[in-house]
Design a protein around this motif. Structure first.
Motif, PDB file in Angstrom:
ATOM      1  N   ALA A 122      -5.718   7.675   3.372  1.00 25.40           N
ATOM      2  CA  ALA A 122      -6.337   6.388   3.043  1.00 25.40           C
ATOM      3  C   ALA A 122      -5.363   5.238   3.289  1.00 25.40           C
ATOM      4  CB  ALA A 122      -6.816   6.395   1.596  1.00 25.40           C
ATOM      5  N   CYS A 123      -4.114   5.406   2.883  1.00 30.86           N
ATOM      6  CA  CYS A 123      -3.113   4.353   3.105  1.00 30.86           C
ATOM      7  C   CYS A 123      -2.841   4.167   4.592  1.00 30.86           C
ATOM      8  CB  CYS A 123      -1.818   4.675   2.357  1.00 30.86           C
ATOM      9  SG  CYS A 123      -1.939   4.361   0.584  1.00 30.86           S
ATOM     10  N   ALA A 124      -2.792   5.255   5.331  1.00 31.50           N
ATOM     11  CA  ALA A 124      -2.565   5.153   6.769  1.00 31.50           C
ATOM     12  C   ALA A 124      -3.676   4.335   7.432  1.00 31.50           C
ATOM     13  CB  ALA A 124      -2.469   6.544   7.390  1.00 31.50           C
ATOM     14  N   SER A 125      -4.911   4.535   7.003  1.00 33.33           N
ATOM     15  CA  SER A 125      -6.029   3.791   7.597  1.00 33.33           C
ATOM     16  C   SER A 125      -5.980   2.311   7.235  1.00 33.33           C
ATOM     17  CB  SER A 125      -7.372   4.396   7.187  1.00 33.33           C
ATOM     18  OG  SER A 125      -7.649   4.128   5.837  1.00 33.33           O
ATOM     19  N   SER A 126      -5.311   1.968   6.131  1.00 27.19           N
ATOM     20  CA  SER A 126      -5.151   0.573   5.720  1.00 27.19           C
ATOM     21  C   SER A 126      -3.811  -0.021   6.150  1.00 27.19           C
ATOM     22  CB  SER A 126      -5.298   0.450   4.199  1.00 27.19           C
ATOM     23  OG  SER A 126      -6.632   0.653   3.816  1.00 27.19           O
ATOM     24  N   HIS A 127      -3.003   0.779   6.841  1.00 20.95           N
ATOM     25  CA  HIS A 127      -1.701   0.327   7.347  1.00 20.95           C
ATOM     26  C   HIS A 127      -0.762  -0.130   6.233  1.00 20.95           C
ATOM     27  CE1 HIS A 127      -3.277   0.620  11.406  1.00 20.95           C
ATOM     28  NE2 HIS A 127      -4.337  -0.039  10.993  1.00 20.95           N
ATOM     29  N   VAL A 128      -0.754   0.630   5.137  1.00 20.04           N
ATOM     30  CA  VAL A 128       0.171   0.359   4.033  1.00 20.04           C
ATOM     31  C   VAL A 128       0.878   1.657   3.662  1.00 20.04           C
ATOM     32  CG1 VAL A 128      -1.152  -1.585   3.090  1.00 20.04           C
ATOM     33  CG2 VAL A 128      -1.599   0.714   2.235  1.00 20.04           C
ATOM     34  N   PRO A 129       2.118   1.562   3.165  1.00 22.24           N
ATOM     35  CA  PRO A 129       2.804   2.776   2.729  1.00 22.24           C
ATOM     36  C   PRO A 129       2.201   3.298   1.424  1.00 22.24           C
ATOM     37  CG  PRO A 129       4.142   0.855   2.247  1.00 22.24           C
ATOM     38  CD  PRO A 129       2.947   0.366   3.021  1.00 22.24           C
ATOM     39  N   CYS A 130       2.318   4.585   1.219  1.00 25.63           N
ATOM     40  CA  CYS A 130       1.879   5.183  -0.042  1.00 25.63           C
ATOM     41  C   CYS A 130       2.872   4.848  -1.143  1.00 25.63           C
ATOM     42  CB  CYS A 130       1.817   6.705   0.077  1.00 25.63           C
ATOM     43  SG  CYS A 130       0.491   7.296   1.114  1.00 25.63           S
ATOM     44  N   LEU A 131       2.355   4.699  -2.333  1.00 25.78           N
ATOM     45  CA  LEU A 131       3.204   4.583  -3.515  1.00 25.78           C
ATOM     46  C   LEU A 131       3.694   5.977  -3.888  1.00 25.78           C
ATOM     47  CD1 LEU A 131       0.825   2.235  -5.459  1.00 25.78           C
ATOM     48  CD2 LEU A 131       3.093   1.592  -4.598  1.00 25.78           C
ATOM     49  N   PRO A 132       4.876   6.084  -4.507  1.00 24.58           N
ATOM     50  CA  PRO A 132       5.330   7.401  -4.981  1.00 24.58           C
ATOM     51  C   PRO A 132       4.325   7.952  -5.991  1.00 24.58           C
ATOM     52  CG  PRO A 132       7.077   5.758  -5.158  1.00 24.58           C
ATOM     53  CD  PRO A 132       5.825   5.025  -4.800  1.00 24.58           C
ATOM     54  N   LEU A 133       3.955   9.204  -5.824  1.00 24.97           N
ATOM     55  CA  LEU A 133       2.896   9.783  -6.645  1.00 24.97           C
ATOM     56  C   LEU A 133       3.239  11.233  -6.950  1.00 24.97           C
ATOM     57  CD1 LEU A 133       0.114   8.908  -7.764  1.00 24.97           C
ATOM     58  CD2 LEU A 133      -0.904   9.829  -5.689  1.00 24.97           C
TER      59      LEU A 133
END
Length: 167
Positions: A122-133
């Motif tokens: 989902a983050c890749a499709s929005s061009h944002v890095p993932c938060l640590p999870l």
């Protein structure tokens, strides 16, 4: 800031009173067993996001204006695939994670690796890095959602947002 979410027959009404005394009111359609904006609250508080949905609302933005703000700042979609401006990155990271936890709530919890994998896509499709999870973070969000869901059974939630609650 205090936000009150009330279930009505047609929608959820949200009344917001900020620390400076300013107010905003809005509504959201019913979507699943738990209000979308309450899921934002759980995710953003547990991850310490100051510039997600609720942080931006606390800063004075009207909730109804955030989608237009994100679009103007380069929010990616099928027709606008681009890197978003920095000031909306946390908003998008939160939105993608909220969607994952909504699916988790509606369809039953998945293992941490699956949830992280879906969030990564989902983050890749929005061009944002993932938060640590990590698994502790996932458990903390699920626990907060469970607590709020129990309160929501009465059709009303009182959410308090304070800058001190986030990083």
């Amino acid at each position: 800031m205090r936000a009150t979410i009330v279930h009505t027959p047609r929608e959820c009404r949200i009344a917001i009173e900020r620390a400076d005394g300013s107010r905003a009111d809005t509504s959201i359609p019913h979507k699943g067993p738990f209000p979308h904006d309450a899921m934002h609250y759980a995710v953003e508080r547990e991850l310490g996001l100051a510039r997600g949905f609720w942080g931006l609302v606390a800063d004075g933005h009207h909730p109804d204006d955030l989608a237009a703000m994100a679009k103007a700042a380069g929010h990616a979609s099928a027709s606008r695939a681009g890197v978003p401006e920095a000031h909306i990155v946390e908003l998008l990271q939160a939105e993608r994670l909220v969607e994952c936890f909504e699916a988790d709530l509606w369809g039953g919890p998945s293992d941490g690796d699956t949830l992280r994998s879906v969030y990564d896509a989902a983050c890749a499709s929005s061009h944002v890095p993932c938060l640590p999870l990590d698994d502790l973070c996932i458990a903390a969000v699920r626990a907060e959602v469970a607590r709020l869901s129990a309160e929501w059974q009465g059709g009303r939630l009182e959410l308090d947002w304070a800058e001190a609650d986030v990083r």
